[in-house]
Design a protein around this motif. Structure first.
Motif, mmCIF file in Angstrom:
data_model
loop_
_atom_site.group_PDB
_atom_site.id
_atom_site.type_symbol
_atom_site.label_atom_id
_atom_site.label_comp_id
_atom_site.label_asym_id
_atom_site.label_seq_id
_atom_site.Cartn_x
_atom_site.Cartn_y
_atom_site.Cartn_z
ATOM 1 N N ASP A 1 -44.972 -70.877 -7.462
ATOM 2 C CA ASP A 1 -46.233 -70.296 -7.938
ATOM 3 C C ASP A 1 -46.526 -68.934 -7.320
ATOM 4 O O ASP A 1 -47.035 -68.034 -8.006
ATOM 5 C CB ASP A 1 -47.396 -71.245 -7.630
ATOM 6 N N LYS A 2 -46.240 -68.770 -6.033
ATOM 7 C CA LYS A 2 -46.644 -67.563 -5.310
ATOM 8 C C LYS A 2 -45.541 -66.524 -5.160
ATOM 9 O O LYS A 2 -45.825 -65.365 -4.830
ATOM 10 C CB LYS A 2 -47.146 -67.945 -3.911
ATOM 11 N N VAL A 3 -44.275 -66.942 -5.396
ATOM 12 C CA VAL A 3 -43.160 -66.010 -5.170
ATOM 13 C C VAL A 3 -42.341 -65.794 -6.437
ATOM 14 O O VAL A 3 -42.229 -64.667 -6.943
ATOM 15 C CB VAL A 3 -42.248 -66.510 -4.031
ATOM 16 N N VAL A 4 -41.754 -66.871 -6.968
ATOM 17 C CA VAL A 4 -40.805 -66.722 -8.074
ATOM 18 C C VAL A 4 -41.488 -66.229 -9.351
ATOM 19 O O VAL A 4 -41.018 -65.275 -9.982
ATOM 20 C CB VAL A 4 -40.073 -68.059 -8.333
ATOM 21 N N ILE A 5 -42.581 -66.879 -9.737
ATOM 22 C CA ILE A 5 -43.273 -66.452 -10.960
ATOM 23 C C ILE A 5 -43.799 -65.022 -10.827
ATOM 24 O O ILE A 5 -43.558 -64.189 -11.716
ATOM 25 C CB ILE A 5 -44.396 -67.442 -11.332
ATOM 26 N N PRO A 6 -44.502 -64.667 -9.728
ATOM 27 C CA PRO A 6 -44.913 -63.263 -9.578
ATOM 28 C C PRO A 6 -43.740 -62.292 -9.486
ATOM 29 O O PRO A 6 -43.877 -61.122 -9.861
ATOM 30 C CB PRO A 6 -45.711 -63.273 -8.266
ATOM 31 N N LEU A 7 -42.573 -62.767 -8.986
ATOM 32 C CA LEU A 7 -41.390 -61.913 -8.912
ATOM 33 C C LEU A 7 -41.033 -61.351 -10.286
ATOM 34 O O LEU A 7 -40.631 -60.190 -10.416
ATOM 35 C CB LEU A 7 -40.216 -62.713 -8.350
ATOM 36 N N PHE A 8 -41.210 -62.176 -11.323
ATOM 37 C CA PHE A 8 -40.863 -61.737 -12.673
ATOM 38 C C PHE A 8 -42.067 -61.211 -13.462
ATOM 39 O O PHE A 8 -41.917 -60.299 -14.275
ATOM 40 C CB PHE A 8 -40.213 -62.900 -13.438
ATOM 41 N N THR A 9 -43.243 -61.776 -13.223
ATOM 42 C CA THR A 9 -44.394 -61.371 -14.037
ATOM 43 C C THR A 9 -45.006 -60.046 -13.585
ATOM 44 O O THR A 9 -45.432 -59.248 -14.422
ATOM 45 C CB THR A 9 -45.479 -62.462 -14.026
ATOM 46 N N SER A 10 -45.051 -59.798 -12.270
ATOM 47 C CA SER A 10 -45.701 -58.566 -11.807
ATOM 48 C C SER A 10 -44.982 -57.300 -12.293
ATOM 49 O O SER A 10 -45.654 -56.343 -12.729
ATOM 50 C CB SER A 10 -45.845 -58.566 -10.284
ATOM 51 N N PRO A 11 -43.630 -57.243 -12.273
ATOM 52 C CA PRO A 11 -42.981 -56.063 -12.849
ATOM 53 C C PRO A 11 -43.225 -55.920 -14.352
ATOM 54 O O PRO A 11 -43.354 -54.804 -14.857
ATOM 55 C CB PRO A 11 -41.493 -56.292 -12.558
ATOM 56 N N LEU A 12 -43.291 -57.054 -15.060
ATOM 57 C CA LEU A 12 -43.555 -56.992 -16.504
ATOM 58 C C LEU A 12 -44.964 -56.480 -16.773
ATOM 59 O O LEU A 12 -45.189 -55.724 -17.720
ATOM 60 C CB LEU A 12 -43.361 -58.371 -17.136
ATOM 61 N N ILE A 13 -45.919 -56.888 -15.932
ATOM 62 C CA ILE A 13 -47.280 -56.380 -16.069
ATOM 63 C C ILE A 13 -47.301 -54.878 -15.815
ATOM 64 O O ILE A 13 -47.944 -54.116 -16.545
ATOM 65 C CB ILE A 13 -48.227 -57.111 -15.098
ATOM 66 N N GLY A 14 -46.593 -54.441 -14.772
ATOM 67 C CA GLY A 14 -46.506 -53.004 -14.494
ATOM 68 C C GLY A 14 -45.889 -52.236 -15.642
ATOM 69 O O GLY A 14 -46.375 -51.162 -16.023
ATOM 70 N N LEU A 15 -44.809 -52.786 -16.218
ATOM 71 C CA LEU A 15 -44.147 -52.148 -17.355
ATOM 72 C C LEU A 15 -45.100 -52.011 -18.534
ATOM 73 O O LEU A 15 -45.222 -50.931 -19.139
ATOM 74 C CB LEU A 15 -42.929 -52.978 -17.768
ATOM 75 N N ALA A 16 -45.806 -53.104 -18.870
ATOM 76 C CA ALA A 16 -46.713 -53.102 -20.016
ATOM 77 C C ALA A 16 -47.883 -52.148 -19.794
ATOM 78 O O ALA A 16 -48.247 -51.368 -20.694
ATOM 79 C CB ALA A 16 -47.220 -54.518 -20.281
ATOM 80 N N LEU A 17 -48.478 -52.196 -18.601
ATOM 81 C CA LEU A 17 -49.615 -51.308 -18.324
ATOM 82 C C LEU A 17 -49.191 -49.849 -18.334
ATOM 83 O O LEU A 17 -49.924 -48.979 -18.837
ATOM 84 C CB LEU A 17 -50.238 -51.668 -16.973
ATOM 85 N N GLY A 18 -48.008 -49.546 -17.772
ATOM 86 C CA GLY A 18 -47.522 -48.173 -17.789
ATOM 87 C C GLY A 18 -47.357 -47.655 -19.215
ATOM 88 O O GLY A 18 -47.740 -46.520 -19.524
ATOM 89 N N PHE A 19 -46.785 -48.488 -20.078
ATOM 90 C CA PHE A 19 -46.575 -48.104 -21.476
ATOM 91 C C PHE A 19 -47.909 -47.896 -22.205
ATOM 92 O O PHE A 19 -48.118 -46.877 -22.888
ATOM 93 C CB PHE A 19 -45.758 -49.179 -22.187
ATOM 94 N N VAL A 20 -48.823 -48.849 -22.033
ATOM 95 C CA VAL A 20 -50.118 -48.772 -22.725
ATOM 96 C C VAL A 20 -50.942 -47.598 -22.219
ATOM 97 O O VAL A 20 -51.494 -46.817 -23.013
ATOM 98 C CB VAL A 20 -50.899 -50.095 -22.541
ATOM 99 N N PHE A 21 -51.031 -47.438 -20.901
ATOM 100 C CA PHE A 21 -51.840 -46.351 -20.343
ATOM 101 C C PHE A 21 -51.286 -44.980 -20.722
ATOM 102 O O PHE A 21 -52.038 -44.027 -20.944
ATOM 103 C CB PHE A 21 -51.908 -46.472 -18.820
ATOM 104 N N MET A 22 -49.945 -44.857 -20.797
ATOM 105 C CA MET A 22 -49.356 -43.581 -21.171
ATOM 106 C C MET A 22 -49.688 -43.233 -22.610
ATOM 107 O O MET A 22 -50.015 -42.082 -22.921
ATOM 108 C CB MET A 22 -47.834 -43.650 -20.981
#
Length: 329
Positions: A131-152
């Motif tokens: 819950d605290k390591v593996v899932i955030p390991l994959f979801t946090s970069p995807l959130i960063g990718l999506a937010l970067g694309f949308v904000f740009m």
């Protein structure tokens, strides 16, 4: 009086935080420096100040490390082994300018050392790791990718009728604020991992009650060591992040810092220790791909992703190896 072993743990822990500064705090200021919104000296000093503020804000991530990953009280030699495994991995990846995750290096090494200490996986809280390591390991970069694309894309629309000179002038100034936000979020999440390890060591040594939280002196020293590491060694990783993934412009710098900080703050609120390196890199990828897929150097991005995937299992092995040596001595 603290035992010599506790002193050794504290020294290595603060050394790890110093090395962490090579890796991760540099990322908070990389885009600002490479778009020349701030000079390196000013960026480093301001980043250090905001790291202090962020590091003193909450303890959720520190307590995840201290109480949410293993269910057994570890010996000081095991904690020392975990730190040595993480330090070894960080130095290896720093030398080759690979923006790997110091956070996951520490967690992986802690898990590996614990398994050697207890003779198996039974005292690792695997649900917490998931819950605290593996899932955030994959979801946090995807959130960063999506937010970067949308904000740009939002930035493109908002400044469609603005001259390039005026737009760059605006984003140069805006980057100062976004870099401070990024440095704050970094301190609020990343600086806490070593705090958690030191808290485990103090409890193990009988110098702190379990559940008492992180002492103020630990917070201050961790933040200070991270800032010092940034000032001395941050340039190597900064170059990979700042120039290796895509061509940086002031607008991209502002967008990726803002997107990264939001993603990191969301994970901090959940008590999830995430990697500033991962989130910032994918935010840059997202912002760069908004200008066209060809604007992202996917070969560089691919090597970085490979390092992310390898970090946890590699550091579990390193932590286990150092724990085996520690058990013998």
């Amino acid at each position: 009086m603290p035992s010599p072993l506790l002193v050794a743990v504290l020294v290595i822990a603060f050394a790890f935080e110093f090395i962490n500064g090579f890796h991760d705090t540099a990322n908070a200021i990389a885009t600002t420096v490479y778009t020349r919104a701030l000079s390196p000296r000013v960026a480093i000093l301001s980043s250090a100040a905001m790291n202090f503020v962020g590091a003193l804000t909450s303890e959720k991530v520190a307590m995840t490390i201290a109480t949410g990953l293993v269910s057994v009280q570890l010996g000081l030699h095991v904690i020392l082994a975990a730190l040595l495994g993480a330090v070894a991995w960080d130095l290896f990846t720093w030398w080759f300018s690979i923006p790997s995750s110091s956070s996951h290096a520490l967690i992986g090494s802690l898990i590996g050392a614990t398994m050697v200490f207890t003779g198996g996986p039974q005292d690792v809280i695997w649900e917490g790791v998931l819950d605290k390591v593996v899932i955030p390991l994959f979801t946090s970069p995807l959130i960063g990718l999506a937010l970067g694309f949308v904000f740009m894309n939002l930035a493109f629309e908002a400044f469609a009728d603005v001259t390039a000179h005026n737009a760059n002038s605006f984003f140069h100034k805006a980057q100062v604020a976004s870099s401070m936000f990024m440095a704050y979020s970094h301190g609020n999440n990343d600086a806490q991992k070593t705090m958690g390890i030191i808290t485990i060591a103090l409890v193990s040594a009988g110098m702190l009650d379990a559940g008492a939280g992180v002492p103020l002196w630990v917070k201050v020293l961790c933040a200070a060591m991270m800032a010092l590491g940034t000032a001395i060694g941050g340039q190597r990783i900064m170059k990979t992040v700042g120039q290796g993934v895509t061509k940086l412009e002031p607008a991209i710098g502002f967008v990726c810092q803002t997107a990264s900080a939001i993603a990191i703050e969301a994970m901090t609120a959940l008590g999830a220790p995430v990697s500033t390196t991962q989130v910032l890199t994918t935010s840059i990828m997202g912002a760069g791909s908004a200008k066209g897929i060809k604007n992202v150097r996917w070969g560089v991005a691919g090597s970085i992703v490979t390092a992310w995937v390898v970090t946890l299992p590699a550091t579990m092995c390193l932590g286990a190896l150092f724990a085996l040596v520690a058990e013998r001595f």
